[in-house]
Design a protein around this motif. Structure first.
Motif, mmCIF file in Angstrom:
data_model
loop_
_atom_site.group_PDB
_atom_site.id
_atom_site.type_symbol
_atom_site.label_atom_id
_atom_site.label_comp_id
_atom_site.label_asym_id
_atom_site.label_seq_id
_atom_site.Cartn_x
_atom_site.Cartn_y
_atom_site.Cartn_z
ATOM 1 N N ASN A 1 0.807 -1.218 0.000
ATOM 2 C CA ASN A 1 0.000 0.000 0.000
ATOM 3 C C ASN A 1 0.847 1.277 0.000
ATOM 4 O O ASN A 1 0.624 2.196 0.785
ATOM 5 N N ILE A 2 1.833 1.296 -0.880
ATOM 6 C CA ILE A 2 2.698 2.473 -1.023
ATOM 7 C C ILE A 2 2.372 3.113 -2.376
ATOM 8 O O ILE A 2 2.207 2.415 -3.378
ATOM 9 N N ASN A 3 2.274 4.425 -2.392
ATOM 10 C CA ASN A 3 1.956 5.149 -3.632
ATOM 11 C C ASN A 3 3.233 5.556 -4.361
ATOM 12 O O ASN A 3 4.226 5.903 -3.731
ATOM 13 N N LEU A 4 3.153 5.546 -5.675
ATOM 14 C CA LEU A 4 4.275 6.062 -6.460
ATOM 15 C C LEU A 4 3.937 7.454 -6.980
ATOM 16 O O LEU A 4 2.818 7.700 -7.445
ATOM 17 N N LEU A 5 4.910 8.352 -6.899
ATOM 18 C CA LEU A 5 4.827 9.646 -7.570
ATOM 19 C C LEU A 5 5.867 9.575 -8.682
ATOM 20 O O LEU A 5 7.052 9.357 -8.412
ATOM 21 N N ALA A 6 5.398 9.731 -9.919
ATOM 22 C CA ALA A 6 6.279 9.509 -11.074
ATOM 23 C C ALA A 6 6.790 10.833 -11.618
ATOM 24 O O ALA A 6 6.047 11.809 -11.694
ATOM 25 N N TYR A 7 8.061 10.862 -11.985
ATOM 26 C CA TYR A 7 8.589 12.044 -12.687
ATOM 27 C C TYR A 7 9.254 11.612 -13.996
ATOM 28 O O TYR A 7 9.494 10.424 -14.215
ATOM 29 N N GLY A 8 9.500 12.605 -14.847
ATOM 30 C CA GLY A 8 10.149 12.312 -16.134
ATOM 31 C C GLY A 8 9.207 11.680 -17.146
ATOM 32 O O GLY A 8 9.660 11.179 -18.181
ATOM 33 N N SER A 9 7.907 11.720 -16.898
ATOM 34 C CA SER A 9 6.951 11.021 -17.773
ATOM 35 C C SER A 9 6.822 11.683 -19.150
ATOM 36 O O SER A 9 6.416 11.028 -20.105
ATOM 37 N N VAL A 10 7.151 12.974 -19.240
ATOM 38 C CA VAL A 10 7.151 13.610 -20.565
ATOM 39 C C VAL A 10 8.594 13.868 -21.038
ATOM 40 O O VAL A 10 8.830 14.599 -22.004
ATOM 41 N N CYS A 11 9.544 13.240 -20.338
ATOM 42 C CA CYS A 11 10.969 13.294 -20.737
ATOM 43 C C CYS A 11 11.460 14.722 -20.985
ATOM 44 O O CYS A 11 12.074 15.006 -22.029
#
Ligand SMILES: NC(=O)c1ccc[n+]([C@@H]2O[C@H](COP(=O)([O-])OP(=O)(O)OC[C@H]3O[C@@H](n4cnc5c(N)ncnc54)[C@H](OP(=O)(O)O)[C@@H]3O)[C@@H](O)[C@H]2O)c1
Length: 335
Positions: free
Chosen positions: A197-207
């Motif tokens: 139950n850990i959330n991911l915050l994503a970066y770099g998705s639009v490079c």
């Protein structure tokens, strides 16, 4: 369609597109202080109410403090409840003591003009230095006192998140690079996050903006032609992934899908990652006072990708290198 806001914790709501503030730290053009704060108001008014920042992102924490002051003066204190500001603590490697942690957190509180931090994301450069466990323990104590609402991580690999969980140090989130081309989180991190139950915050998705119409059909840019640090960073990622020609094939596929949904390439790239398991939000860097993609990025909440869209994207990616094999797990690029 998808919801614009997400409950990261019972007392912490985030906008699923988070405004990334690395761009104010230098290497992304001159940031005019006044224009930046004025722009933050516009993001807020457009419903982009969540900010990702760090103690090491130049004036980012001060900007939050000044923005909060301006917002409360102009529009009333109740507007402050809509903001979530997710900062990071990125200490120099070395011995970590309780006073070091307390002083660092107090500095962030002061700069951000808040009485408690919504989310403190902890970064650690060197796993061979074991003080990260002490740091997490002291941060958890501050959470128990209410000075930090939630503790998260950034760029931790699965093995070391596991160590935290085994030591009963609860973690709300891990912030990692995750994009159509960088799918390393899918190998170990996402299954682990789902289980715990850990959330991911994503970066770099639009490079850094490379995943956009601006680069479709273009010759491979030299590093000198790329005028921001984030463009250079993700160009290197593209090189490791499979090179410019394969990236062009991906952009063409994304463009076709974008036209079908009446959106743009960056929207498809964002939407694709936003729909992945365990992903709570996508952090998109903003160059405050220089350029804004608010209207464009708002489109992400107005459409969904269907199975055939995802299959087409995945088919291009099967021709690429496996970045988990090339680089390693999440965050290994920093170590
Ligand atoms: N934890 C970490 O180690 C770490 C590492 C990197 C980043 N981050 C966080 O994640 C944030 C975002 O990551 P990032 O800055 O590396 O990369 P990013 O979000 O992939 O790139 C941001 C750039 O993408 C372009 N862009 C945004 N929306 C667009 C759209 N709709 N159409 C076309 N171009 C668009 C903009 O370029 P232009 O301004 O040139 O138009 C923007 O400056 C950072 O600000 C930071 O908060 C964290």
């Amino acid at each position: 369609m998808s919801k614009k806001y997400y409950q990261l914790a019972p007392d912490l709501t985030i906008c699923r597109i988070v405004n990334g503030m690395w761009q104010v730290a230098g290497g992304h053009g001159y940031i005019d202080h006044e224009l930046a704060i004025a722009d933050m108001m516009k993001y807020h008014d457009a419903g982009f109410t969540t900010w990702d920042l760090a103690d090491i992102y130049g004036p980012a924490e001060d900007f939050i403090g000044q923005f909060r002051h301006r917002l409360s003066t102009l529009k009333g204190k109740e507007q402050l409840d809509r903001i979530s500001a997710l900062t990071k603590w990125v200490p120099q490697p070395g011995r970590i003591t309780r006073p070091i942690v307390n002083e660092s957190i107090e500095r962030s509180l002061r700069r951000m003009n808040v009485s408690s931090l919504d989310l403190l994301q902890f970064h650690w450069w060197d796993y061979n230095n074991p003080y990260y466990m002490d740091a997490l323990k002291y941060l958890s104590d501050l959470r128990d006192k209410g000075i930090i609402k939630h503790v998260g991580l950034t760029n931790f690999d699965t093995e070391h998140v596991q160590t935290m969980i085994d030591s009963d140090l609860p973690i709300v989130s891990n912030q990692v690079q995750y994009s159509i081309i960088d799918r390393r989180p899918e190998v170990k991190m996402i299954p682990f996050c789902l289980e715990h139950n850990i959330n991911l915050l994503a970066y770099g998705s639009v490079c850094g903006g490379l995943m956009s119409e601006l680069y479709l059909g273009r010759m491979q840019p030299s590093i000198a032609e790329l005028n921001t640090l984030c463009l250079r960073k993700y160009k290197q990622m593209i090189d490791a992934w499979g090179g410019w020609n394969l990236f062009q094939e991906l952009l063409l596929t994304l463009k076709r899908i974008a036209q079908k949904h009446n959106v743009n390439i960056a929207n498809v790239a964002t939407r694709y990652i936003l729909a992945k398991s365990a992903v709570a939000g996508i952090i998109i860097g903003v160059r405050l006072g220089i350029v804004d993609h608010r209207n464009s990025n708002a489109q992400v909440f107005n459409f969904s990708l269907d199975k055939s869209d995802c299959n087409d994207i995945d088919a291009v990616c099967t021709k690429s290198n496996n970045l988990f094999e090339v680089i390693g797990d999440c965050g290994d690029e920093y170590r």
